[in-house]
Write a protein that holds these residues in place. Sequence first.
Motif, PDB file in Angstrom:
ATOM      1  N   MET A   1       7.019 -17.139   7.057  1.00  0.00           N
ATOM      2  CA  MET A   1       7.075 -15.729   7.463  1.00  0.00           C
ATOM      3  C   MET A   1       6.796 -14.846   6.244  1.00  0.00           C
ATOM      4  N   VAL A   2       5.865 -13.918   6.392  1.00  0.00           N
ATOM      5  CA  VAL A   2       5.559 -12.965   5.332  1.00  0.00           C
ATOM      6  C   VAL A   2       6.625 -11.875   5.372  1.00  0.00           C
ATOM      7  N   LEU A   3       7.303 -11.681   4.244  1.00  0.00           N
ATOM      8  CA  LEU A   3       8.329 -10.653   4.203  1.00  0.00           C
ATOM      9  C   LEU A   3       7.742  -9.259   4.270  1.00  0.00           C
ATOM     10  N   ILE A   4       6.727  -9.027   3.452  1.00  0.00           N
ATOM     11  CA  ILE A   4       6.104  -7.704   3.420  1.00  0.00           C
ATOM     12  C   ILE A   4       4.718  -7.863   2.828  1.00  0.00           C
ATOM     13  N   GLU A   5       3.813  -7.003   3.241  1.00  0.00           N
ATOM     14  CA  GLU A   5       2.475  -7.034   2.667  1.00  0.00           C
ATOM     15  C   GLU A   5       2.252  -5.734   1.902  1.00  0.00           C
ATOM     16  N   ALA A   6       1.776  -5.884   0.664  1.00  0.00           N
ATOM     17  CA  ALA A   6       1.469  -4.729  -0.173  1.00  0.00           C
ATOM     18  C   ALA A   6       0.215  -5.043  -0.979  1.00  0.00           C
ATOM     19  N   TRP A   7      -0.518  -3.995  -1.371  1.00  0.00           N
ATOM     20  CA  TRP A   7      -1.764  -4.189  -2.106  1.00  0.00           C
ATOM     21  C   TRP A   7      -2.103  -2.928  -2.890  1.00  0.00           C
ATOM     22  N   PHE A   8      -2.959  -3.113  -3.920  1.00  0.00           N
ATOM     23  CA  PHE A   8      -3.493  -1.965  -4.635  1.00  0.00           C
ATOM     24  C   PHE A   8      -4.522  -1.292  -3.738  1.00  0.00           C
ATOM     25  N   MET A   9      -4.482   0.028  -3.693  1.00  0.00           N
ATOM     26  CA  MET A   9      -5.358   0.783  -2.806  1.00  0.00           C
ATOM     27  C   MET A   9      -6.724   1.021  -3.440  1.00  0.00           C
ATOM     28  N   ASP A  10      -7.715   1.153  -2.562  1.00  0.00           N
ATOM     29  CA  ASP A  10      -9.042   1.546  -3.024  1.00  0.00           C
ATOM     30  C   ASP A  10      -9.047   3.056  -3.304  1.00  0.00           C
ATOM     31  N   ASP A  11     -10.176   3.562  -3.786  1.00  0.00           N
ATOM     32  CA  ASP A  11     -10.273   4.985  -4.136  1.00  0.00           C
ATOM     33  C   ASP A  11     -10.908   5.830  -3.035  1.00  0.00           C
ATOM     34  N   SER A  12     -11.062   5.267  -1.863  1.00  0.00           N
ATOM     35  CA  SER A  12     -11.694   5.965  -0.749  1.00  0.00           C
ATOM     36  C   SER A  12     -10.843   7.149  -0.299  1.00  0.00           C
ATOM     37  N   ASP A  13     -11.515   8.206   0.116  1.00  0.00           N
ATOM     38  CA  ASP A  13     -10.787   9.363   0.646  1.00  0.00           C
ATOM     39  C   ASP A  13     -10.935   9.463   2.164  1.00  0.00           C
ATOM     40  N   THR A  14     -11.270   8.331   2.806  1.00  0.00           N
ATOM     41  CA  THR A  14     -11.341   8.307   4.267  1.00  0.00           C
ATOM     42  C   THR A  14      -9.933   8.406   4.851  1.00  0.00           C
ATOM     43  N   ASP A  15      -9.846   8.405   6.142  1.00  0.00           N
ATOM     44  CA  ASP A  15      -8.593   8.570   6.883  1.00  0.00           C
ATOM     45  C   ASP A  15      -7.417   7.862   6.214  1.00  0.00           C
ATOM     46  N   GLN A  16      -6.381   8.614   5.920  1.00  0.00           N
ATOM     47  CA  GLN A  16      -5.200   8.070   5.236  1.00  0.00           C
ATOM     48  C   GLN A  16      -4.513   6.968   6.019  1.00  0.00           C
ATOM     49  N   ALA A 105       3.882   1.840   9.792  1.00  0.00           N
ATOM     50  CA  ALA A 105       3.621   2.939   8.862  1.00  0.00           C
ATOM     51  C   ALA A 105       3.303   2.359   7.493  1.00  0.00           C
ATOM     52  N   TYR A 106       2.899   3.233   6.584  1.00  0.00           N
ATOM     53  CA  TYR A 106       2.656   2.844   5.199  1.00  0.00           C
ATOM     54  C   TYR A 106       3.485   3.723   4.265  1.00  0.00           C
ATOM     55  N   PHE A 107       4.038   3.090   3.241  1.00  0.00           N
ATOM     56  CA  PHE A 107       4.566   3.809   2.091  1.00  0.00           C
ATOM     57  C   PHE A 107       3.647   3.489   0.935  1.00  0.00           C
ATOM     58  N   ASP A 108       3.214   4.501   0.213  1.00  0.00           N
ATOM     59  CA  ASP A 108       2.420   4.330  -0.992  1.00  0.00           C
ATOM     60  C   ASP A 108       3.300   4.699  -2.175  1.00  0.00           C
ATOM     61  N   VAL A 109       3.317   3.844  -3.191  1.00  0.00           N
ATOM     62  CA  VAL A 109       4.088   4.105  -4.403  1.00  0.00           C
ATOM     63  C   VAL A 109       3.179   3.958  -5.616  1.00  0.00           C
ATOM     64  N   ARG A 110       3.533   4.625  -6.698  1.00  0.00           N
ATOM     65  CA  ARG A 110       2.789   4.512  -7.953  1.00  0.00           C
ATOM     66  C   ARG A 110       3.405   3.394  -8.786  1.00  0.00           C
ATOM     67  N   ASP A 111       2.537   2.581  -9.409  1.00  0.00           N
ATOM     68  CA  ASP A 111       3.048   1.563 -10.330  1.00  0.00           C
ATOM     69  C   ASP A 111       3.154   2.167 -11.728  1.00  0.00           C
ATOM     70  N   SER A 112       3.515   1.341 -12.715  1.00  0.00           N
ATOM     71  CA  SER A 112       3.739   1.839 -14.069  1.00  0.00           C
ATOM     72  C   SER A 112       2.448   2.297 -14.747  1.00  0.00           C
ATOM     73  N   GLU A 113       1.306   1.938 -14.158  1.00  0.00           N
ATOM     74  CA  GLU A 113       0.018   2.377 -14.696  1.00  0.00           C
ATOM     75  C   GLU A 113      -0.600   3.484 -13.842  1.00  0.00           C
ATOM     76  N   ASP A 114       0.201   4.061 -12.953  1.00  0.00           N
ATOM     77  CA  ASP A 114      -0.187   5.185 -12.110  1.00  0.00           C
ATOM     78  C   ASP A 114      -1.174   4.810 -11.002  1.00  0.00           C
ATOM     79  N   ARG A 115      -1.240   3.529 -10.640  1.00  0.00           N
ATOM     80  CA  ARG A 115      -2.105   3.079  -9.544  1.00  0.00           C
ATOM     81  C   ARG A 115      -1.314   3.104  -8.241  1.00  0.00           C
ATOM     82  N   TRP A 116      -2.001   3.424  -7.163  1.00  0.00           N
ATOM     83  CA  TRP A 116      -1.352   3.422  -5.853  1.00  0.00           C
ATOM     84  C   TRP A 116      -1.219   1.997  -5.325  1.00  0.00           C
ATOM     85  N   ILE A 117      -0.026   1.695  -4.834  1.00  0.00           N
ATOM     86  CA  ILE A 117       0.246   0.462  -4.104  1.00  0.00           C
ATOM     87  C   ILE A 117       0.613   0.866  -2.683  1.00  0.00           C
TER      88      ILE A 117
END
Length: 184
Positions: A1-16, A105-117
């Motif tokens: 079972m996958v507990l949670i899925e998270a990833w670094f986001m692309d830079d696209s400005d398409t639909d949030q 839903a999605y939560f987006d957070v910043r990592d220590s290098e200011d990248r969106w996760i």
Amino acid sequence: MVLIEAWFMDDSDTDQRMPHKRNPNEPVSLEELKKLGVFHWKLDADIYEADPALEKIRKDRGYAYSDIITIHKDKLPNYEDKLKMFFEEHLHLDDEIRYILDGSAYFDVRDSEDRWIRISMAKGDMITLPAGIYHRFTLTETNYTKAMRLFVGEPVWKAYNRPADEFEIRKRYLKSLPVTGGIE
């Protein structure tokens, strides 16, 4: 079972509400999220009203107050304005605790290098975002979620849009990060 899925986001400005995965995808592990102070539980949302696992988390972490919000165009007054407000990058002076009872839903957070996760949340996912972390929230393409909002003590709804680096809680959060030379 996958507990949670998270990833670094692309830079696209398409639909949030789109996944915004990079190509190739760059997943982020639960361990990496924990280093940022983000904690996750997988619970049985069908029994949330009498769930002993939820009660234990609430007792252990002091989550005394809760309410339920349904985010859908037919259920939330000023739906479009609220979605825009939730998606504005901000921080809180207290932890943000959310438990998805239905939908997604999605939560987006910043990592220590200011990248969106991007963190994908589905029914049964409960998450705690630490005070002082920059984040934002949006629905998925389903345009619906029902969530329990939990608080330590009385609810505090105030969000501080970025930049909000002058707050002591932000400074403490940055010092808590394991990576040296965090975001200034």
